[in-house]
Scaffold this motif. Structure first.
Motif, PDB file in Angstrom:
ATOM      1  N   UNK A  46       0.850  -1.186   0.000  1.00 21.27           N
ATOM      2  CA  UNK A  46       0.000   0.000   0.000  1.00 21.27           C
ATOM      3  C   UNK A  46       0.893   1.246   0.000  1.00 21.27           C
ATOM      4  N   UNK A  47       0.368   2.330  -0.570  1.00 22.17           N
ATOM      5  CA  UNK A  47       1.182   3.525  -0.780  1.00 22.17           C
ATOM      6  C   UNK A  47       0.555   4.749  -0.122  1.00 22.17           C
ATOM      7  N   UNK A  48       1.433   5.713   0.200  1.00 25.13           N
ATOM      8  CA  UNK A  48       1.029   7.018   0.724  1.00 25.13           C
ATOM      9  C   UNK A  48       1.822   8.068  -0.049  1.00 25.13           C
ATOM     10  N   UNK A  49       1.175   9.199  -0.385  1.00 26.01           N
ATOM     11  CA  UNK A  49       1.821  10.243  -1.188  1.00 26.01           C
ATOM     12  C   UNK A  49       2.000  11.506  -0.359  1.00 26.01           C
ATOM     13  N   UNK A  50       3.178  12.146  -0.538  1.00 22.63           N
ATOM     14  CA  UNK A  50       3.505  13.376   0.184  1.00 22.63           C
ATOM     15  C   UNK A  50       3.618  14.551  -0.780  1.00 22.63           C
ATOM     16  N   UNK A  51       3.439  15.754  -0.241  1.00 22.12           N
ATOM     17  CA  UNK A  51       3.673  17.002  -0.962  1.00 22.12           C
ATOM     18  C   UNK A  51       4.288  17.994   0.018  1.00 22.12           C
ATOM     19  N   UNK A  52       4.863  19.065  -0.508  1.00 23.61           N
ATOM     20  CA  UNK A  52       5.527  20.068   0.326  1.00 23.61           C
ATOM     21  C   UNK A  52       4.695  21.342   0.410  1.00 23.61           C
ATOM     22  N   UNK A  53       4.941  22.118   1.452  1.00 21.18           N
ATOM     23  CA  UNK A  53       4.306  23.430   1.589  1.00 21.18           C
ATOM     24  C   UNK A  53       4.750  24.326   0.438  1.00 21.18           C
ATOM     25  N   UNK A  54       4.033  25.397   0.243  1.00 20.63           N
ATOM     26  CA  UNK A  54       4.313  26.315  -0.866  1.00 20.63           C
ATOM     27  C   UNK A  54       5.745  26.815  -0.797  1.00 20.63           C
ATOM     28  N   UNK A  55       6.397  26.833  -1.958  1.00 16.95           N
ATOM     29  CA  UNK A  55       7.765  27.303  -2.168  1.00 16.95           C
ATOM     30  C   UNK A  55       8.831  26.329  -1.661  1.00 16.95           C
ATOM     31  N   UNK A  56       8.422  25.240  -1.052  1.00 22.95           N
ATOM     32  CA  UNK A  56       9.382  24.204  -0.681  1.00 22.95           C
ATOM     33  C   UNK A  56       9.464  23.175  -1.816  1.00 22.95           C
ATOM     34  N   UNK A  57      10.629  22.584  -1.971  1.00 25.39           N
ATOM     35  CA  UNK A  57      10.875  21.649  -3.077  1.00 25.39           C
ATOM     36  C   UNK A  57      10.998  20.231  -2.531  1.00 25.39           C
ATOM     37  N   UNK A  58      10.208  19.324  -3.114  1.00 21.90           N
ATOM     38  CA  UNK A  58      10.244  17.932  -2.670  1.00 21.90           C
ATOM     39  C   UNK A  58      11.431  17.219  -3.290  1.00 21.90           C
ATOM     40  N   UNK A  59      12.222  16.567  -2.458  1.00 25.75           N
ATOM     41  CA  UNK A  59      13.401  15.832  -2.919  1.00 25.75           C
ATOM     42  C   UNK A  59      13.229  14.370  -2.510  1.00 25.75           C
ATOM     43  N   UNK A  60      13.277  13.478  -3.477  1.00 29.80           N
ATOM     44  CA  UNK A  60      13.035  12.064  -3.235  1.00 29.80           C
ATOM     45  C   UNK A  60      11.725  11.637  -3.881  1.00 29.80           C
ATOM     46  N   UNK A  61      11.329  10.402  -3.655  1.00 28.02           N
ATOM     47  CA  UNK A  61      10.089   9.875  -4.225  1.00 28.02           C
ATOM     48  C   UNK A  61       8.902  10.420  -3.450  1.00 28.02           C
ATOM     49  N   UNK A  62       7.904  10.941  -4.201  1.00 28.24           N
ATOM     50  CA  UNK A  62       6.713  11.493  -3.551  1.00 28.24           C
ATOM     51  C   UNK A  62       5.913  10.393  -2.857  1.00 28.24           C
TER      52      UNK A  62
END
Length: 365
Positions: A230-246
């Motif tokens: 099973x999977x879970x997805x992440x996102x970042x707050x505004x102006x932050x950059x996600x690094x790695x697998x979402x």
């Protein structure tokens, strides 16, 4: 008595002449490649010998091959040179021959195969007298393994299509279990010893309730334990950059795969000056808001005092830190407002940038 004495002396003189050994030549020195099979141990003065190259060697053109035993007991000089015939190194081996493309007569090639491969053919080949090899290069054939057994309550999914009752070294596959169970290990292989990985055990696995990440959030998930895959997805707050697998996934170990990280934006820490950012040349006050995203580059302009020209120096935002180049000098208010055209960003650009210097830590804005 006198005649008798003279006769005796003459007789002794004749005797001594007959027992003195005559000058002879010993066996001549033979360089490599010269045929020595017909040479004697001793030769008389005046005897001639014709030298020739033995099988597997070629003689140099226009060279003297005849030598003579002289009265001094020495041989005349010979310029005969015999060079070994060459065998072309097989093309498949040339990358390992350090630039050589040929090997001399009597050379030996020894072949071996890497683990997991069987040698088909001769493991040795000799360079023969006619410039050919005694055996062709062998073939390294991958070891065969029996098809893997599926786990109880599961199946085998091959990475590549398989036909027949065997697979070969290097092939791999996935083990899958009937939901909601997970295999104790997911991958299997045909190993170098010709055996296939033993099937894993299928067991029930669950991962703990997923947690948020700093400066980020879970886009959608029910706050509960999750089953295998099973999977879970992440996102970042505004102006932050996600690094790695979402997305992270519940693994067969009962742990989540690695979470991503939210990297902070940067502030350009100068009050006066011009920069090059996002394909535009901007005065710092035109950068509204004063924000650069993670991994975005910013170009500053420095002065080459010797050549009286400007040159660009790039810096990159790294998780909230944007180093200012050491060579950058922020102008004073008077210079910035009244003599802006004299700044390094506005004057002639240098044809070549000087050797870059290390950058300092980000200055406070």
């Amino acid at each position: 008595m006198v005649p008798t004495l003279a006769l005796l002396l003459l007789s002794l003189s004749a005797l001594s002449t007959t027992v003195l050994p005559a000058k002879v030549c010993s066996r001549p020195p033979i360089p490599e490649g010269v045929n020595a099979s017909a040479l004697k141990r001793v030769f008389e003065v005046g005897e001639e010998v014709t030298l020739s190259c033995e099988r597997g060697y070629s003689s140099s053109a226009a060279s003297s091959s005849r030598i003579t035993c002289t009265a001094a007991g020495e041989w005349t000089q010979s310029n005969l040179a015999c060079s070994p015939k060459m065998c072309p190194i097989p093309r498949v081996l040339q990358p390992y021959a350090r630039g050589r493309t040929e090997a001399p007569y009597k050379s030996v090639l020894n072949y071996t195969c890497d683990d997991g491969y069987d040698l088909q053919g001769s493991n040795e080949s000799k360079c023969l007298h006619d410039g050919t090899w005694s055996h062709p290069p062998p073939v390294c054939k991958a070891v065969n393994c029996p098809l893997p057994k599926p786990p109880r309550d599961g199946r085998v999914v091959h990475d590549k299509p398989v036909t027949g009752t065997t697979t070969i070294y290097g092939h791999s596959w996935m083990y899958e279990c009937n939901p909601p169970k997970a295999p104790t290990y997911e991958r299997g292989f045909c190993m170098a010893n010709g055996t296939a990985t033993e099937p894993p055990v299928c067991r029930e696995v669950s991962c703990p309730i997923p947690t948020n990440i700093p400066y980020g959030y879970i886009t959608f998930a029910v706050m509960r334990q999750h089953g295998y895959k099973e999977k879970v997805r992440y996102a970042c707050n505004e102006h932050y950059t996600l690094e790695g697998e979402a997305e992270i996934q519940c693994q067969n170990t009962g742990n989540w795969s690695s979470k991503p990280v939210c990297r902070a934006p940067c502030t350009v820490g100068i009050k006066r000056g011009r920069i090059f950012y996002n394909a535009k040349k901007l005065w710092i006050e035109e950068l509204k808001p004063n924000r650069v995203l993670h991994r975005e580059p910013v170009v500053f302009y420095c002065l080459n005092k010797t050549e009286k020209c400007g040159y660009p120096v790039a810096s990159t935002c790294n998780d909230g830190n944007l180093p200012i180049p050491e060579c950058f000098q922020e102008p004073g208010k008077m210079e910035y407002n009244l003599k802006a055209k004299t700044l390094p960003s506005e004057i002639r650009m240098c044809t070549a940038s000087p050797t870059p210097r290390p950058t300092s830590s980000a200055r406070p804005s």
